[in-house]
Design an enzyme around this catalytic site. Sequence first.
Site, PDB file in Angstrom:
ATOM      1  N   CYS A  40       0.821  -1.073  -0.113  1.00 33.61           N
ATOM      2  CA  CYS A  40      -0.135  -0.018  -0.353  1.00 33.61           C
ATOM      3  C   CYS A  40       0.816   1.272  -0.070  1.00 33.61           C
ATOM      4  CB  CYS A  40      -0.963   0.122   0.951  1.00 33.61           C
ATOM      5  SG  CYS A  40      -1.860   0.915   1.485  1.00 33.61           S
ATOM      6  N   SER A  42       0.475   3.694   2.127  1.00 29.43           N
ATOM      7  CA  SER A  42       0.660   4.199   2.639  1.00 29.43           C
ATOM      8  C   SER A  42       2.045   4.354   3.837  1.00 29.43           C
ATOM      9  CB  SER A  42      -0.406   4.141   3.678  1.00 29.43           C
ATOM     10  OG  SER A  42      -1.226   3.938   3.796  1.00 29.43           O
ATOM     11  N   HIS A  45       4.456   6.601   2.518  1.00 28.03           N
ATOM     12  CA  HIS A  45       4.423   8.043   3.794  1.00 28.03           C
ATOM     13  C   HIS A  45       5.640   8.174   4.787  1.00 28.03           C
ATOM     14  CE1 HIS A  45       1.152   8.716   0.741  1.00 28.03           C
ATOM     15  NE2 HIS A  45       0.103   8.390   1.301  1.00 28.03           N
ATOM     16  N   HIS A  73       1.405  -3.190   6.462  1.00 27.04           N
ATOM     17  CA  HIS A  73       0.000  -2.666   6.919  1.00 27.04           C
ATOM     18  C   HIS A  73      -1.338  -4.279   6.659  1.00 27.04           C
ATOM     19  CE1 HIS A  73      -0.399   0.148   4.721  1.00 27.04           C
ATOM     20  NE2 HIS A  73      -1.878   0.016   4.948  1.00 27.04           N
ATOM     21  N   CYS A 180      -6.660  -3.606   3.671  1.00 28.12           N
ATOM     22  CA  CYS A 180      -6.661  -2.127   3.664  1.00 28.12           C
ATOM     23  C   CYS A 180      -7.400  -1.236   1.999  1.00 28.12           C
ATOM     24  CB  CYS A 180      -5.131  -1.954   3.713  1.00 28.12           C
ATOM     25  SG  CYS A 180      -4.744   0.213   3.050  1.00 28.12           S
TER      26      CYS A 180
HETATM   27  N1  LIG Z   1      -7.749   7.197   4.466  1.00 33.88           N
HETATM   28  C1  LIG Z   1      -6.931   5.319   4.805  1.00 33.88           C
HETATM   29  O1  LIG Z   1      -7.561   4.522   5.309  1.00 33.88           O
HETATM   30  C2  LIG Z   1      -6.096   5.116   3.769  1.00 33.88           C
HETATM   31  C3  LIG Z   1      -6.124   3.727   3.940  1.00 33.88           C
HETATM   32  C4  LIG Z   1      -4.857   3.368   2.432  1.00 33.88           C
HETATM   33  C5  LIG Z   1      -4.215   4.034   1.655  1.00 33.88           C
HETATM   34  N2  LIG Z   1      -4.414   5.348   2.095  1.00 33.88           N
HETATM   35  C6  LIG Z   1      -4.057   6.355   1.671  1.00 33.88           C
HETATM   36  O2  LIG Z   1      -4.761   6.425  -0.082  1.00 33.88           O
HETATM   37  C7  LIG Z   1      -3.684   7.322  -0.926  1.00 33.88           C
HETATM   38  C8  LIG Z   1      -4.027   6.246  -2.035  1.00 33.88           C
HETATM   39  O3  LIG Z   1      -3.220   4.740  -2.013  1.00 33.88           O
HETATM   40  P1  LIG Z   1      -2.428   4.038  -3.238  1.00 33.88           P
HETATM   41  O4  LIG Z   1      -2.495   2.696  -2.418  1.00 33.88           O
HETATM   42  O5  LIG Z   1      -4.205   3.010  -4.197  1.00 33.88           O
HETATM   43  O6  LIG Z   1      -1.453   4.311  -3.635  1.00 33.88           O
HETATM   44  P2  LIG Z   1      -0.592   3.879  -5.188  1.00 33.88           P
HETATM   45  O7  LIG Z   1       0.062   4.980  -5.525  1.00 33.88           O
HETATM   46  O8  LIG Z   1      -1.015   2.676  -5.612  1.00 33.88           O
HETATM   47  O9  LIG Z   1      -2.156   4.655  -6.600  1.00 33.88           O
HETATM   48  C9  LIG Z   1      -2.044   6.720  -5.968  1.00 33.88           C
HETATM   49  C10 LIG Z   1      -2.300   6.507  -7.871  1.00 33.88           C
HETATM   50  O10 LIG Z   1      -2.493   8.154  -7.638  1.00 33.88           O
HETATM   51  C11 LIG Z   1      -1.882   8.722  -9.003  1.00 33.88           C
HETATM   52  N3  LIG Z   1      -1.979   9.702  -8.682  1.00 33.88           N
HETATM   53  C12 LIG Z   1      -1.415  10.844  -8.009  1.00 33.88           C
HETATM   54  N4  LIG Z   1      -1.646  12.189  -8.891  1.00 33.88           N
HETATM   55  C13 LIG Z   1      -2.415  12.854  -8.761  1.00 33.88           C
HETATM   56  C14 LIG Z   1      -3.692  13.426  -9.135  1.00 33.88           C
HETATM   57  N5  LIG Z   1      -2.648  14.909  -9.045  1.00 33.88           N
HETATM   58  N6  LIG Z   1      -4.523  12.922  -9.996  1.00 33.88           N
HETATM   59  C15 LIG Z   1      -4.394  11.788 -10.360  1.00 33.88           C
HETATM   60  N7  LIG Z   1      -4.325  10.539 -10.401  1.00 33.88           N
HETATM   61  C16 LIG Z   1      -2.572  11.742  -9.722  1.00 33.88           C
HETATM   62  C17 LIG Z   1      -1.483   7.585  -9.248  1.00 33.88           C
HETATM   63  O11 LIG Z   1      -0.695   7.792 -11.398  1.00 33.88           O
HETATM   64  C18 LIG Z   1      -1.369   6.541  -8.966  1.00 33.88           C
HETATM   65  O12 LIG Z   1      -1.602   5.857  -9.890  1.00 33.88           O
HETATM   66  C19 LIG Z   1      -2.368   7.310  -0.202  1.00 33.88           C
HETATM   67  O13 LIG Z   1      -2.039   8.754   0.031  1.00 33.88           O
HETATM   68  C20 LIG Z   1      -1.855   6.005   0.465  1.00 33.88           C
HETATM   69  O14 LIG Z   1      -1.808   6.547   1.863  1.00 33.88           O
HETATM   70  C21 LIG Z   1      -5.142   5.580   3.183  1.00 33.88           C
HETATM   71 ZN   LIG Z   2      -2.974   0.729   3.566  1.00 35.13          ZN
END
Ligand SMILES: NC(=O)c1ccc[n+]([C@@H]2O[C@H](COP(=O)([O-])OP(=O)(O)OC[C@H]3O[C@@H](n4cnc5c(N)ncnc54)[C@H](O)[C@@H]3O)[C@@H](O)[C@H]2O)c1
Ligand SMILES: [Zn+2]
Length: 382
Positions: A40, A42, A45, A73, A180
């Site tokens: 993931c 996260s 970060h 996680h 997650c």
């Molecule tokens: N709130 C929660 O409980 C929770 C849980 C898990 C992950 N997250 C967060 O969610 C986010 C996404 O996680 P992920 O694992 O899917 O990440 P990831 O890296 O797999 O995917 C992110 C995507 O966003 C795209 N992207 C980046 N900037 C962009 C923009 N300005 N416009 C459009 N697309 C854009 C990237 O090309 C990528 O495909 C992260 O910040 C992660 O930490 C939050």
């Molecule tokens: Zn996660």
Amino acid sequence: MKTRAAVLWGIGEPWQIEEIDLDPPKAGEVLVKMKAAGMCHSDEHLVTGDMSLPNEVSEMMGMPPMFPVIGGHEGAGIVVEVGPGVTSVGPGDHVSASFIPSCGHCHYCSTGRQNLCDLGAAAFAKGMITDGTARHHCRGEDINLIAKLGTFSEHTVVAEASVIKVEPDLPLEAVALVSCGVATGWGSAVQRAGVSPGDIVVVVGIGGIGINAVQGAAMAGASKVIAVDPVEFKRETAMEMGATHTFASMAEAIPAVTELSWGRMADKVIMTPSVLYGDLMAEAMTLTGKGGTCVATAIAPMTQTEASINLFELSMWQKEIKGTIFGSLNPRADIPKLLGLYRDGQLKLDELITRRYTLDEVNQGYQDMRDGKNIRGVIVFD
Ligand SMILES: NC(=O)c1ccc[n+]([C@@H]2O[C@H](COP(=O)([O-])OP(=O)(O)OC[C@H]3O[C@@H](n4cnc5c(N)ncnc54)[C@H](O)[C@@H]3O)[C@@H](O)[C@H]2O)c1
Ligand SMILES: [Zn+2]
Ligand SMILES: [Zn+2]
């Protein structure tokens, strides 16, 4: 026992595969042999410092140090041994990790919001939830576990509150994803945004989280699911998972959504980009129509206190912005529910895995994520 795990020693460093001294589970704890762990964003970060502080800064602020920390996680495995008093799982049980523990009796658990369980407050502090002492040691030091799990580890000891028993015939790679990414994305659309039949939904950022917001929105009956991502492969995958339209940027999506919605804009906008910078919110709120909801799922840098939001339009057009952790689902009830939808063929999980890695390939996996090559990369253990 000895085990191996991916450890981060500080901001900006690569993950190091280390030998870990792992103590047996104490009261209320479970030893798990990990079988699969999703990569993931996260955890990334922690590497960039968006969600971590150097130990010196933590010390200055009177906070417990974060590093060294075992990553991961999102994961699933098999229980090997349980400590005294553990009742919900036993040796041989298949379990999903839960990055928010659920105690079952705090104010939030007892009001149906296990994703806000008070035990989650200790997610970044060293020591077990159970008694505050460490079970994982490396190079003579006690070592931290991200989200009290550390799924990038061949074996780990976690609190009973952090594992959820699942049916043993389910593939553990699929179970890992649900722990997650799937739950967070699907829940962001279905639960937190409350997508209903006929809604126009925009999902921004199609990674492991956003792709499941796309699936969730389609399942909840959205008339249009508009996926936004600069990477072409992500947009193509979104179309296979329920999207009806795709765009490379929010700027490109704005005129198209205006046309598609006869000027009303989207009912629901779900923000799942890699990092939620404050300036992304201006276009997100332009995409959100009158009476619409924008859900902030992606994680912002901890120091991000400013966002571009037109406050006049927020009140006069009755828009809302909602945060969410774990898609506002209840891990103990909803992880098995999502796996049930998978079993019934309604939720796609196998299709989410782009590449598999060994534990030793963890840095390659994260490089592939940064390069936009993966919907989800998964570490598979023997
Ligand atoms: N709130 C929660 O409980 C929770 C849980 C898990 C992950 N997250 C967060 O969610 C986010 C996404 O996680 P992920 O694992 O899917 O990440 P990831 O890296 O797999 O995917 C992110 C995507 O966003 C795209 N992207 C980046 N900037 C962009 C923009 N300005 N416009 C459009 N697309 C854009 C990237 O090309 C990528 O495909 C992260 O910040 C992660 O930490 C939050
Ligand atoms: Zn996660
Ligand atoms: Zn609780």
